[in-house]
Design an enzyme around this catalytic site. Structure first.
Site, mmCIF file in Angstrom:
data_model
loop_
_atom_site.group_PDB
_atom_site.id
_atom_site.type_symbol
_atom_site.label_atom_id
_atom_site.label_comp_id
_atom_site.label_asym_id
_atom_site.label_seq_id
_atom_site.Cartn_x
_atom_site.Cartn_y
_atom_site.Cartn_z
ATOM 1 C CB THR A 117 10.919 7.519 11.716
ATOM 2 O OG1 THR A 117 10.863 7.816 10.323
ATOM 3 C CG2 THR A 117 11.020 6.011 11.850
ATOM 4 C CE1 TYR A 141 16.138 5.403 11.533
ATOM 5 C CE2 TYR A 141 14.332 5.936 10.040
ATOM 6 C CZ TYR A 141 15.104 6.240 11.143
ATOM 7 O OH TYR A 141 14.842 7.391 11.862
HETATM 8 N N1 LIG Z 1 16.563 13.446 11.161
HETATM 9 C C1 LIG Z 1 15.331 13.048 10.851
HETATM 10 O O1 LIG Z 1 14.701 13.574 9.907
HETATM 11 C C2 LIG Z 1 14.660 11.994 11.680
HETATM 12 C C3 LIG Z 1 13.397 11.560 11.293
HETATM 13 C C4 LIG Z 1 12.748 10.607 12.067
HETATM 14 C C5 LIG Z 1 13.364 10.091 13.203
HETATM 15 N N2 LIG Z 1 14.612 10.496 13.546
HETATM 16 C C6 LIG Z 1 15.214 9.927 14.750
HETATM 17 O O2 LIG Z 1 15.682 10.962 15.586
HETATM 18 C C7 LIG Z 1 16.834 10.542 16.299
HETATM 19 C C8 LIG Z 1 17.924 11.588 16.154
HETATM 20 O O3 LIG Z 1 18.210 11.750 14.779
HETATM 21 P P1 LIG Z 1 19.234 12.851 14.257
HETATM 22 O O4 LIG Z 1 18.777 13.301 12.931
HETATM 23 O O5 LIG Z 1 19.474 13.848 15.323
HETATM 24 O O6 LIG Z 1 20.540 11.950 14.039
HETATM 25 P P2 LIG Z 1 22.046 12.238 14.458
HETATM 26 O O7 LIG Z 1 22.862 11.161 13.785
HETATM 27 O O8 LIG Z 1 22.410 13.655 14.207
HETATM 28 O O9 LIG Z 1 22.013 11.997 16.031
HETATM 29 C C9 LIG Z 1 22.153 10.728 16.630
HETATM 30 C C10 LIG Z 1 23.057 10.926 17.842
HETATM 31 O O10 LIG Z 1 23.173 9.665 18.536
HETATM 32 C C11 LIG Z 1 24.557 9.405 18.798
HETATM 33 N N3 LIG Z 1 24.690 7.938 18.837
HETATM 34 C C12 LIG Z 1 24.429 7.050 17.834
HETATM 35 N N4 LIG Z 1 24.638 5.799 18.270
HETATM 36 C C13 LIG Z 1 25.022 5.878 19.567
HETATM 37 C C14 LIG Z 1 25.372 4.918 20.545
HETATM 38 N N5 LIG Z 1 25.400 3.612 20.267
HETATM 39 N N6 LIG Z 1 25.721 5.366 21.777
HETATM 40 C C15 LIG Z 1 25.715 6.680 22.072
HETATM 41 N N7 LIG Z 1 25.387 7.644 21.189
HETATM 42 C C16 LIG Z 1 25.048 7.235 19.947
HETATM 43 C C17 LIG Z 1 25.310 10.083 17.674
HETATM 44 O O11 LIG Z 1 26.655 10.390 17.986
HETATM 45 C C18 LIG Z 1 24.479 11.341 17.459
HETATM 46 O O12 LIG Z 1 24.895 12.400 18.303
HETATM 47 C C19 LIG Z 1 17.209 9.177 15.743
HETATM 48 O O13 LIG Z 1 16.765 8.180 16.631
HETATM 49 C C20 LIG Z 1 16.454 9.097 14.438
HETATM 50 O O14 LIG Z 1 16.124 7.777 14.093
HETATM 51 C C21 LIG Z 1 15.272 11.438 12.803
#
Ligand SMILES: NC(=O)c1ccc[n+]([C@@H]2O[C@H](COP(=O)([O-])OP(=O)(O)OC[C@H]3O[C@@H](n4cnc5c(N)ncnc54)[C@H](O)[C@@H]3O)[C@@H](O)[C@H]2O)c1
Length: 325
Positions: A117, A141
């Site tokens: 991120t 985070y």
């Molecule tokens: N959304 C953004 O703008 C953004 C920006 C930078 C980085 N990220 C990174 O991208 C990744 C995905 O983000 P997102 O927006 O899709 O979030 P999201 O919450 O929609 O997806 C995360 C997924 O991981 C699953 N999950 C969480 N903990 C778990 C565990 N212990 N075991 C199994 N499954 C688990 C959740 O059920 C979910 O399906 C994350 O690592 C996040 O840090 C997202």
């Protein structure tokens, strides 16, 4: 054909990558505890419902499938929550990732693509970040994500067969252009999703956190990348690693940004609703400007953007939100 493990593939971003993987001949297994993801979002491959903490289940799956590569999306992602509940973040993002990496090394899963991120840059001087900009995350985070980056670099240095791509996402937004998947999390803190929810009457009003920044209209500037473009960056990363590419780290953004007020204006135009966006005080830890220098990803991975268009980003997000219960 490769065998691919996708942790968190039922979530917002993971589901878009799984959707694109469905057009390849790779075998795709999503491992997700559905804490914020939904099973309907897994539109290709196979879903195994499980928690990263369930090491026995995860190890059995890795041993059975003999994966060639892992995309690691699973994690906790809400910045303010990471401040009030840091242990949740060190546990789910750091500890669970360490355990996953242990299993990958133990069982020869040697290609790893990690969701990092722009939060690792913290309050970067000038707000325009290249991959070489110093990393000083200002919340738990961002720190947990940087810790994983460090783990990956050290592991790859020690294990010569192990290669990774770290992708540092800027502000991910929008929904699949074919309407197959989109953002479902009810607790999202993402501006475009919140503005669409407000336009649709799912929220009474929304807040703008400060209008006294040194930007053209006083509100913060961010680099919004369409989620399908981001998904393609992951496919490019996989292809790069499968062809023998060396470990690398790339920003994922368009290299330019929009103010909060500009984004809200586009949501009002797309929806045709003049909803209330109240101006409130600044929020702690918000940098005035956070945009990417985005050349490296094109040079190293061959990635090209297709959807660098704020109106399209908003329209796909809005159409998705409209049909979401
Ligand atoms: N959304 C953004 O703008 C953004 C920006 C930078 C980085 N990220 C990174 O991208 C990744 C995905 O983000 P997102 O927006 O899709 O979030 P999201 O919450 O929609 O997806 C995360 C997924 O991981 C699953 N999950 C969480 N903990 C778990 C565990 N212990 N075991 C199994 N499954 C688990 C959740 O059920 C979910 O399906 C994350 O690592 C996040 O840090 C997202």
């Amino acid at each position: 054909m490769a065998k691919i493990l996708v942790t968190g593939g039922a979530g917002y971003i993971g589901s878009h990558i799984v959707n694109l993987l469905g057009d390849t001949n790779h075998e795709v297994i999503v491992y997700d505890n559905l804490s914020t993801g939904r099973k309907e979002s897994v539109v290709a491959g196979e879903l195994v419902v499980g928690d990263l903490e369930d090491l026995e289940k995860l190890e059995n799956l890795i041993v059975e499938k003999k994966f060639d590569a892992c995309f690691h999306f699973a994690g906790s992602i809400i910045v303010p929550e990471s401040v009030t509940d840091p242990l949740k973040y060190y546990n789910n993002n750091t500890n669970n990732t360490l355990n996953l990496l242990n299993l990958c090394i133990k069982h020869g899963v040697n290609k790893f693509i990690f969701s990092s991120t722009a939060a690792v840059y913290g309050m970067a001087e000038g707000g325009i970040c290249s991959e070489d900009t110093v990393t000083v995350p200002i919340n738990p985070y961002g720190k947990t994500k940087l810790m994983t980056e460090w783990m990956l670099e050290d592991i790859a240095a020690a294990h010569k067969d192990f290669e990774f791509v770290i992708l540092r996402y800027f502000n991910v937004a929008g929904a699949n252009v074919d309407g197959k998947v989109g953002q479902c999390s009810p607790l999202s803190t993402h501006l475009i999703k919140i503005a669409c929810e407000t336009a649709l009457g799912k929220r009474e009003k929304m807040s703008v956190f400060g209008e006294d920044y040194e930007t053209k209209d006083g509100t913060c500037i961010r680099d919004y990348i369409h989620v399908d473009d981001l998904a393609q960056a992951h496919i490019d990363s996989l292809n790069y690693l499968l062809k023998g590419g060396e470990s690398t780290l790339c920003n994922c953004g368009y290299g330019h940004g929009y103010t909060v007020k500009e984004v809200i204006e586009v949501v009002k135009n797309v929806s045709g609703v003049d909803f209330v966006a109240e101006i409130g005080p600044r929020r702690a830890g918000d940098a005035p400007v956070l945009t990417s220098k985005a050349e490296k990803i094109g040079k190293v991975l061959g990635w090209k953007s297709k959807y660098d268009d704020l109106e399209l980003i908003v329209r796909t997000a809005y159409e998705w939100e409209k049909q979401l219960n």
